[in-house]
Each structure stands twice: as C-alpha cells, then as structure tokens.
Write an enzyme that holds these catalytic residues in place. Structure first.
Site, PDB file in Angstrom:
ATOM      1  N   THR A  44     -13.780 -22.613   6.894  1.00  0.00           N
ATOM      2  CA  THR A  44     -13.925 -23.481   8.150  1.00  0.00           C
ATOM      3  C   THR A  44     -13.938 -22.944   9.684  1.00  0.00           C
ATOM      4  O   THR A  44     -12.652 -22.181   9.814  1.00  0.00           O
ATOM      5  CB  THR A  44     -13.292 -24.840   8.005  1.00  0.00           C
ATOM      6  OG1 THR A  44     -13.760 -25.757   8.817  1.00  0.00           O
ATOM      7  CG2 THR A  44     -11.962 -24.726   8.167  1.00  0.00           C
ATOM      8  N   CYS A  50     -19.288 -20.109  21.014  1.00  0.00           N
ATOM      9  CA  CYS A  50     -19.187 -19.006  19.703  1.00  0.00           C
ATOM     10  C   CYS A  50     -20.286 -19.146  18.649  1.00  0.00           C
ATOM     11  O   CYS A  50     -20.777 -20.092  18.496  1.00  0.00           O
ATOM     12  CB  CYS A  50     -17.801 -18.821  19.361  1.00  0.00           C
ATOM     13  SG  CYS A  50     -16.532 -18.470  20.610  1.00  0.00           S
ATOM     14  N   HIS A  67     -16.434 -15.285  13.355  1.00  0.00           N
ATOM     15  CA  HIS A  67     -16.473 -16.106  14.436  1.00  0.00           C
ATOM     16  C   HIS A  67     -16.248 -15.373  15.646  1.00  0.00           C
ATOM     17  O   HIS A  67     -15.031 -14.776  15.812  1.00  0.00           O
ATOM     18  CB  HIS A  67     -15.318 -17.070  14.430  1.00  0.00           C
ATOM     19  CG  HIS A  67     -15.153 -18.301  15.505  1.00  0.00           C
ATOM     20  ND1 HIS A  67     -14.822 -19.341  15.524  1.00  0.00           N
ATOM     21  CD2 HIS A  67     -15.343 -17.934  16.833  1.00  0.00           C
ATOM     22  CE1 HIS A  67     -14.865 -19.916  16.440  1.00  0.00           C
ATOM     23  NE2 HIS A  67     -15.323 -19.115  17.449  1.00  0.00           N
TER      24      HIS A  67
END
Length: 215
Positions: A44, A50, A67
């Site tokens: 998660t 981003c 990420h």
C-alpha cells in the site's frame, strides 16, 4: 532481498485491520517484491504527484510495487529510486530474480495528480504519468488498469498474490495535509534537481479514463 541504497526497500510492516491481512507500506523512493510463498500480503502507498507501478506475473504469482517521485533518467552521479527509470529497472529486475518472466508482466499504474497549485504549474504529476505510460509501452509491458492525473491524492492497495488493486481518493483533512506536506517537499526537490532528471512537456497528453482495476 537486496536493497538499492538506504531509501530503496520498504520496511514498514503492519496488520491492516480494514483488509484483514498483513501489509507493507511504501514511502516515496521505495519498492517491494512479493513471492507466492509470502501469502496474502498487501502493498500500500499514498500518492500525490508521485506514481506507483504495480507489476504482476499471473503465472508465477510474483508481484511488486514501486513509488517514484520524478520522471525520466537519474543523473549519472545519482543512482536513486526517486527517478522513474531507475525505480522501474529495480522493480523489474527484482521480480525476475524472484521467478517472474518479463514477457508475462502486466502493469497497473496510479498517481500523477496535482494536489496543490504549484504542482499544476510545474506539471510534475503529468510528467510522471507521461513517463510511466511511455516506459511501459517501450518495454512492451501491457497496462491493464490505470488511474492517473486529476487533483486528488490516492491511496493504492495492491495484492500481488492475485494482481488485484484498489484505489481510494483521499478526502479526510489528516490524509490531505499529509499528502500536501509530501508535495511541498517534492516541489523543493524538483526545483533543485539536476537537469538530467527533468522532462520538458511541450504537448500535455489528455486524461485517460481509468480501466477496471480487477484481474
């Protein structure tokens, strides 16, 4: 699993009460790869401008997420997960080491929003969204779902064991303030980033309607 620098491998492990499963939270500049033997593990992250790429090999069951904060290539002197090309290279290579096959990889991509006015002006989110679409097209990795651009922050839950992804637009004051704080820091980083890490946007691409986020 080998980490690429101190900011690479996600380390926040917890039990998610809502989804009733073990979870790993990714912060900016991090990645994580899950193998079939890891069970029903959820990855998660929270995204503003981003982008997170969720890759899955439906045959081997290997899946992973990254990420990244900035589009394009990193400067030669700075190999870091904050740049999209390096973050994607790390994620793909680690998945292949875990048993995935490159030709079977599928992608779901999220983020690239403009949650504060300065981000709209700098177009970081749009540049990140453009980068991930172009990168996956060039690498011949199909995008099976996407939720990119817009003005809302997102929480993404990805289940590598079956490739499902869930997206929730953030609206609570605490969630929004946390994301805005990250965006302000990203703005400072972007303004001082070496030119090699930037993409000039001449013709912004239109928003694409998200596809289904199921398998």
């Amino acid at each position: 699993m080998k980490a690429f620098g101190p900011d690479a491998l996600a380390r926040i492990h917890y039990f998610d009460a809502e989804q009733q499963c073990n979870a790993i939270k990714l912060l900016p500049n991090e990645y994580y790869v899950v193998c079939p033997g890891d069970g029903r593990l959820m990855l998660t992250t929270v995204l503003g401008s981003c982008v997170a790429a969720c890759l899955h090999d439906p045959t081997s069951g290997v899946g992973g997420m990254n990420h990244f904060m900035l589009p394009g290539d990193m400067p030669a002197v700075e190999a870091t997960m904050r740049y999209g090309s390096y973050a994607m290279e790390v994620l793909i290579n680690e998945m292949l080491k875990a048993g995935a096959a490159r030709e079977r990889l599928e992608a779901k991509v999220f983020g690239g929003g403009a949650v504060i006015s300065q981000m709209t002006y700098l177009a970081i989110g749009d540049s990140n969204a453009d980068f991930i679409i172009d990168y996956l097209r060039d690498e011949k990795i199909p995008i099976t779902a996407q939720d990119l651009r817009g003005t809302r922050a997102r929480r993404v839950n990805f289940f590598p064991f079956d490739g499902r992804a869930m997206v929730r637009k953030l609206g609570t004051e605490a969630e929004v303030q946390q994301t805005v704080g990250h965006e302000v820091e990203l703005q400072k980083l972007y303004e001082h980033a070496p030119r090699a890490g930037r993409i000039e946007r001449l013709n912004p691409k239109p928003f694409k309607k998200p596809q289904s986020l199921g398998n």
